[in-house]
Design a protein around this motif. Sequence first.
Motif, PDB file in Angstrom:
ATOM      1  N   VAL A   3      43.764  41.165  42.238  1.00 51.81           N
ATOM      2  CA  VAL A   3      43.732  40.609  43.314  1.00 51.81           C
ATOM      3  C   VAL A   3      44.923  41.736  44.063  1.00 51.81           C
ATOM      4  O   VAL A   3      45.463  42.448  43.674  1.00 51.81           O
ATOM      5  N   SER A   4      44.905  41.350  45.409  1.00 46.47           N
ATOM      6  CA  SER A   4      45.769  42.230  46.307  1.00 46.47           C
ATOM      7  C   SER A   4      47.146  41.695  46.366  1.00 46.47           C
ATOM      8  O   SER A   4      48.086  42.275  46.770  1.00 46.47           O
ATOM      9  N   THR A   5      47.567  40.175  46.328  1.00 41.84           N
ATOM     10  CA  THR A   5      48.465  39.614  46.530  1.00 41.84           C
ATOM     11  C   THR A   5      48.571  38.555  45.348  1.00 41.84           C
ATOM     12  O   THR A   5      48.009  37.568  45.542  1.00 41.84           O
ATOM     13  N   GLY A   6      49.389  38.585  44.280  1.00 40.11           N
ATOM     14  CA  GLY A   6      49.084  37.697  43.196  1.00 40.11           C
ATOM     15  C   GLY A   6      49.650  36.252  43.496  1.00 40.11           C
ATOM     16  O   GLY A   6      49.419  35.491  42.727  1.00 40.11           O
ATOM     17  N   LEU A   7      50.611  36.270  44.340  1.00 42.94           N
ATOM     18  CA  LEU A   7      51.048  34.896  44.766  1.00 42.94           C
ATOM     19  C   LEU A   7      50.342  34.148  45.743  1.00 42.94           C
ATOM     20  O   LEU A   7      50.639  33.089  46.138  1.00 42.94           O
ATOM     21  N   HIS A   8      49.057  34.453  46.102  1.00 42.21           N
ATOM     22  CA  HIS A   8      48.371  33.961  47.175  1.00 42.21           C
ATOM     23  C   HIS A   8      47.156  33.377  46.430  1.00 42.21           C
ATOM     24  O   HIS A   8      46.308  34.302  46.247  1.00 42.21           O
ATOM     25  N   ARG A   9      47.107  32.117  46.192  1.00 40.01           N
ATOM     26  CA  ARG A   9      46.067  31.447  45.510  1.00 40.01           C
ATOM     27  C   ARG A   9      44.566  31.491  46.059  1.00 40.01           C
ATOM     28  O   ARG A   9      43.513  31.728  45.521  1.00 40.01           O
ATOM     29  N   ASP A  10      44.415  31.658  47.369  1.00 42.35           N
ATOM     30  CA  ASP A  10      43.406  31.997  48.323  1.00 42.35           C
ATOM     31  C   ASP A  10      42.452  33.447  47.427  1.00 42.35           C
ATOM     32  O   ASP A  10      41.359  33.389  47.799  1.00 42.35           O
ATOM     33  N   GLU A  11      43.500  34.538  47.464  1.00 41.58           N
ATOM     34  CA  GLU A  11      42.795  35.460  46.796  1.00 41.58           C
ATOM     35  C   GLU A  11      42.293  35.512  45.277  1.00 41.58           C
ATOM     36  O   GLU A  11      41.322  36.000  45.034  1.00 41.58           O
ATOM     37  N   TRP A  12      43.036  34.704  44.619  1.00 43.09           N
ATOM     38  CA  TRP A  12      42.276  34.430  43.201  1.00 43.09           C
ATOM     39  C   TRP A  12      40.801  33.384  43.533  1.00 43.09           C
ATOM     40  O   TRP A  12      39.957  33.784  42.647  1.00 43.09           O
ATOM     41  N   ASP A  13      40.918  32.650  44.317  1.00 44.40           N
ATOM     42  CA  ASP A  13      39.818  32.026  44.844  1.00 44.40           C
ATOM     43  C   ASP A  13      38.639  32.973  44.970  1.00 44.40           C
ATOM     44  O   ASP A  13      37.215  32.801  44.908  1.00 44.40           O
ATOM     45  N   GLU A  14      38.880  33.821  45.720  1.00 47.05           N
ATOM     46  CA  GLU A  14      37.971  35.076  46.146  1.00 47.05           C
ATOM     47  C   GLU A  14      37.424  35.694  45.024  1.00 47.05           C
ATOM     48  O   GLU A  14      35.968  36.174  44.989  1.00 47.05           O
ATOM     49  N   LEU A  15      38.223  36.204  44.191  1.00 46.00           N
ATOM     50  CA  LEU A  15      38.097  36.979  42.960  1.00 46.00           C
ATOM     51  C   LEU A  15      36.900  36.101  42.137  1.00 46.00           C
ATOM     52  O   LEU A  15      35.992  36.724  41.824  1.00 46.00           O
ATOM     53  N   TRP A  16      37.406  34.883  42.068  1.00 45.32           N
ATOM     54  CA  TRP A  16      36.259  34.173  41.002  1.00 45.32           C
ATOM     55  C   TRP A  16      35.011  33.754  41.929  1.00 45.32           C
ATOM     56  O   TRP A  16      33.936  33.879  41.322  1.00 45.32           O
ATOM     57  N   GLN A  17      35.038  33.715  43.302  1.00 43.89           N
ATOM     58  CA  GLN A  17      33.861  33.498  44.094  1.00 43.89           C
ATOM     59  C   GLN A  17      32.985  34.761  43.927  1.00 43.89           C
ATOM     60  O   GLN A  17      31.887  34.790  43.467  1.00 43.89           O
ATOM     61  N   HIS A  18      33.453  35.732  44.010  1.00 45.92           N
ATOM     62  CA  HIS A  18      32.821  37.205  44.109  1.00 45.92           C
ATOM     63  C   HIS A  18      32.326  37.464  42.845  1.00 45.92           C
ATOM     64  O   HIS A  18      31.194  38.147  42.601  1.00 45.92           O
ATOM     65  N   SER A  19      32.997  37.011  41.911  1.00 40.81           N
ATOM     66  CA  SER A  19      32.641  37.393  40.279  1.00 40.81           C
ATOM     67  C   SER A  19      31.130  36.889  39.862  1.00 40.81           C
ATOM     68  O   SER A  19      30.603  37.050  39.032  1.00 40.81           O
ATOM     69  N   GLY A  20      30.746  35.705  40.655  1.00 41.48           N
ATOM     70  CA  GLY A  20      29.524  35.156  40.548  1.00 41.48           C
ATOM     71  C   GLY A  20      29.272  34.332  39.267  1.00 41.48           C
ATOM     72  O   GLY A  20      28.242  34.279  38.511  1.00 41.48           O
ATOM     73  N   GLY A  21      30.349  34.020  38.562  1.00 47.21           N
ATOM     74  CA  GLY A  21      30.220  33.283  37.132  1.00 47.21           C
ATOM     75  C   GLY A  21      30.020  33.963  36.113  1.00 47.21           C
ATOM     76  O   GLY A  21      29.787  33.575  34.976  1.00 47.21           O
ATOM     77  N   VAL A  22      30.453  35.606  36.129  1.00 45.41           N
ATOM     78  CA  VAL A  22      30.151  36.469  34.950  1.00 45.41           C
ATOM     79  C   VAL A  22      31.064  35.999  33.848  1.00 45.41           C
ATOM     80  O   VAL A  22      30.487  35.995  32.718  1.00 45.41           O
ATOM     81  N   PHE A  23      32.275  35.649  34.123  1.00 41.95           N
ATOM     82  CA  PHE A  23      33.058  35.447  33.106  1.00 41.95           C
ATOM     83  C   PHE A  23      33.199  33.961  32.617  1.00 41.95           C
ATOM     84  O   PHE A  23      33.969  33.569  31.730  1.00 41.95           O
TER      85      PHE A  23
ATOM     86  N   ARG B 108      30.336  33.216  30.772  1.00 43.86           N
ATOM     87  CA  ARG B 108      29.380  33.421  29.880  1.00 43.86           C
ATOM     88  C   ARG B 108      29.906  34.219  28.874  1.00 43.86           C
ATOM     89  O   ARG B 108      29.487  34.536  27.762  1.00 43.86           O
ATOM     90  N   LYS B 109      30.791  35.345  29.476  1.00 44.27           N
ATOM     91  CA  LYS B 109      31.549  36.207  28.471  1.00 44.27           C
ATOM     92  C   LYS B 109      33.065  36.355  28.647  1.00 44.27           C
ATOM     93  O   LYS B 109      33.328  36.305  29.877  1.00 44.27           O
ATOM     94  N   PRO B 110      34.041  36.243  27.728  1.00 48.72           N
ATOM     95  CA  PRO B 110      35.348  36.298  27.950  1.00 48.72           C
ATOM     96  C   PRO B 110      35.921  37.596  28.677  1.00 48.72           C
ATOM     97  O   PRO B 110      35.299  38.476  28.514  1.00 48.72           O
ATOM     98  N   LEU B 111      36.695  37.309  29.559  1.00 47.36           N
ATOM     99  CA  LEU B 111      37.638  38.407  30.130  1.00 47.36           C
ATOM    100  C   LEU B 111      38.916  38.413  29.782  1.00 47.36           C
ATOM    101  O   LEU B 111      39.568  37.290  29.700  1.00 47.36           O
ATOM    102  N   MET B 112      39.351  39.742  29.307  1.00 44.56           N
ATOM    103  CA  MET B 112      40.765  39.860  28.622  1.00 44.56           C
ATOM    104  C   MET B 112      41.339  41.008  29.501  1.00 44.56           C
ATOM    105  O   MET B 112      41.188  42.230  29.299  1.00 44.56           O
ATOM    106  N   PRO B 113      42.267  40.490  30.637  1.00 42.76           N
ATOM    107  CA  PRO B 113      42.702  41.350  31.627  1.00 42.76           C
ATOM    108  C   PRO B 113      44.093  41.720  31.011  1.00 42.76           C
ATOM    109  O   PRO B 113      44.810  41.444  30.208  1.00 42.76           O
ATOM    110  N   ILE B 114      44.763  42.441  32.015  1.00 44.26           N
ATOM    111  CA  ILE B 114      46.234  42.798  32.113  1.00 44.26           C
ATOM    112  C   ILE B 114      46.583  42.889  33.616  1.00 44.26           C
ATOM    113  O   ILE B 114      45.933  43.017  34.429  1.00 44.26           O
ATOM    114  N   PRO B 115      47.939  42.642  33.870  1.00 46.58           N
ATOM    115  CA  PRO B 115      48.405  42.234  35.187  1.00 46.58           C
ATOM    116  C   PRO B 115      48.655  43.823  35.863  1.00 46.58           C
ATOM    117  O   PRO B 115      49.040  44.704  35.016  1.00 46.58           O
ATOM    118  N   GLY B 116      48.635  44.037  36.953  1.00 42.91           N
ATOM    119  CA  GLY B 116      49.036  45.287  37.664  1.00 42.91           C
ATOM    120  C   GLY B 116      50.109  44.886  38.614  1.00 42.91           C
ATOM    121  O   GLY B 116      50.457  43.694  38.646  1.00 42.91           O
TER     122      GLY B 116
END
Length: 593
Positions: A371-391, A393-401
Amino acid sequence: MTYFPTLSCGLLFLTVGATTASGQVNSGPQAVKEVMDRAVTRLYQQLTPQQLDTIREPFILNFLSPADKNILATRYLTFEVNVPAVVSIMRDQAQKTLPFWLPASGFVKTGMVVKNEEYTYEVWQKRVNAGRVSLGINGFDKHRPVYFVSVGPQKAGDRLHVTNCMPAQTQTTMQQGAFTYHDWDDLVLDDVPDALKGQVLLQTIRGRAREAHLVGAFRKTTTPSTTTPDQLLLTWSGDPSTTMNVQWRTSPAVGEGQVQYWVAGRKDTLMKPANRFVMEDRLLQNDRYVHRFTGKLTGLQPGTTYGYRVGGKGGSWSAPATFTTKPAGEQGFSYIWFGDTHKSREWGQMAQKAAARHPEVAFYNIAGDLVSTGLHRDEWDELWQHSGGVFARKPLMPIPGNHDSQDGLGAWMYQEMFSLPENGPAAAPTEQTYAFTYQNALFLMIDGTAPVEQQTAWIREQLARSTADWKFAFFHFPPYNYEEDYALIRNEWCTLFDQYHVDMVMSGHVHYYMRSKPMYAGKPVDSPAKGTVYTISVGIPGNHENMPAEDYAVSRYPKGNYYQHIAINGKTMVYTCYNPDGQVKDELRIDKK
């Protein structure tokens, strides 16, 4: 410019100080937090959403009680001096509104200025007696370059000691070349007046500007939580053959959560209770609190497809979805990784196309800046909305920036979003650096925003004991790029990649695509068998003009967004970079036979 937060300072901002049994607020930043929590709650009760968007500092000062204003004027930063001293506050000239307490508490603006390459600070001073010094908030405007402080003795020859700082502060010397923000240690002072040189400099973090943010602060999410589970997400924290972690969100009305799961094609089901975390974003006016649940499934059968759904007391069930565990034995597999996603719609569309194009992939990775601002939960909401449920069905293994670990305050919201392996270095935040193995490949997932040297020994240990045929390292900041110099990463980590032959490094951050020649000891070599291939990608559309040459680069794209598909079959790896339309933009085959 590099961004490395000092976690000990950032965490203390949220933990010191408390409320006594009698209701009195003790000193410390926690007292500021409590005042602001109460103020936000009252604002929600008394103002409409439209009014929240228009509040300014005069209204706030009239709204707060005298006791609250006293806390905000005196509990933001406190320390003690052993001799009479001069306290200097360096305040960014670009901040439009003075902190309300600054002149009233006796500070006087001087003619001195302090500069770094980005900001010019005016100097405010006050002479204090030996004892406690109490300073107030940076303001209600979230002005990002928060003020910083230096302290010197009034009398030449006195030995000054600054003690009992709350929150804890790193002390250094006020001089040219010193840095003021732990989350931006490349931003050093260029111009320091002689009168301030040699004083005690209290280093801080820019994120402290957020602690009293009210002016223009309130946000809304376009997808507020409900009693129906959403944002389903799969990760691993254990063996991919026999475990799966399921995470999701509901409104606070759902008090308990559970995962119902079954072997695909069978009717008998199992139930697993989930752990609950109450996530607060106090400035998110239409969804301040949500419940996030994590159900950890264990004892699964390798190479098996399971159906599952999630629900809980007070809510409904999600639609059924499926996942597949890692097969036993050595088998080929593939995965997809993305560079910076920044919760963008364009990335989400590409991710959904990639999932449809490559249904066989075992998992996904994101190399930071989800996301662009990690302490704004509305941005995480956008991330999950835009991903369309991809994750789901298959695991996501991320790292932070650096955008996920915001302004030196750490990546706590990122951390609570994911349930990941807890096998990282002791000095790094849990689950932000970790390792996992899938078939014959080792994946080192490294938090590039955490101190570099504190992770080197762990990286060495992971590589030294690994017997995997393939070794991959993910971290956000690219060691080889034309924009920013990461010499410390090259010296600390890339030397280990040389020693233990890491096959490929995946990074993001600079928003263009690049694949290097195999590199060894900082120089190109003629075969992947002799060096490590370094890659950079971007999940959002990048646009670079007049890029200088990079002699180590094999392939570069200054514009566009991409994803990378890696297929491994025994001793053969095929790496392919695609654009959103599925066109091949770069490819590499490595055979170890």
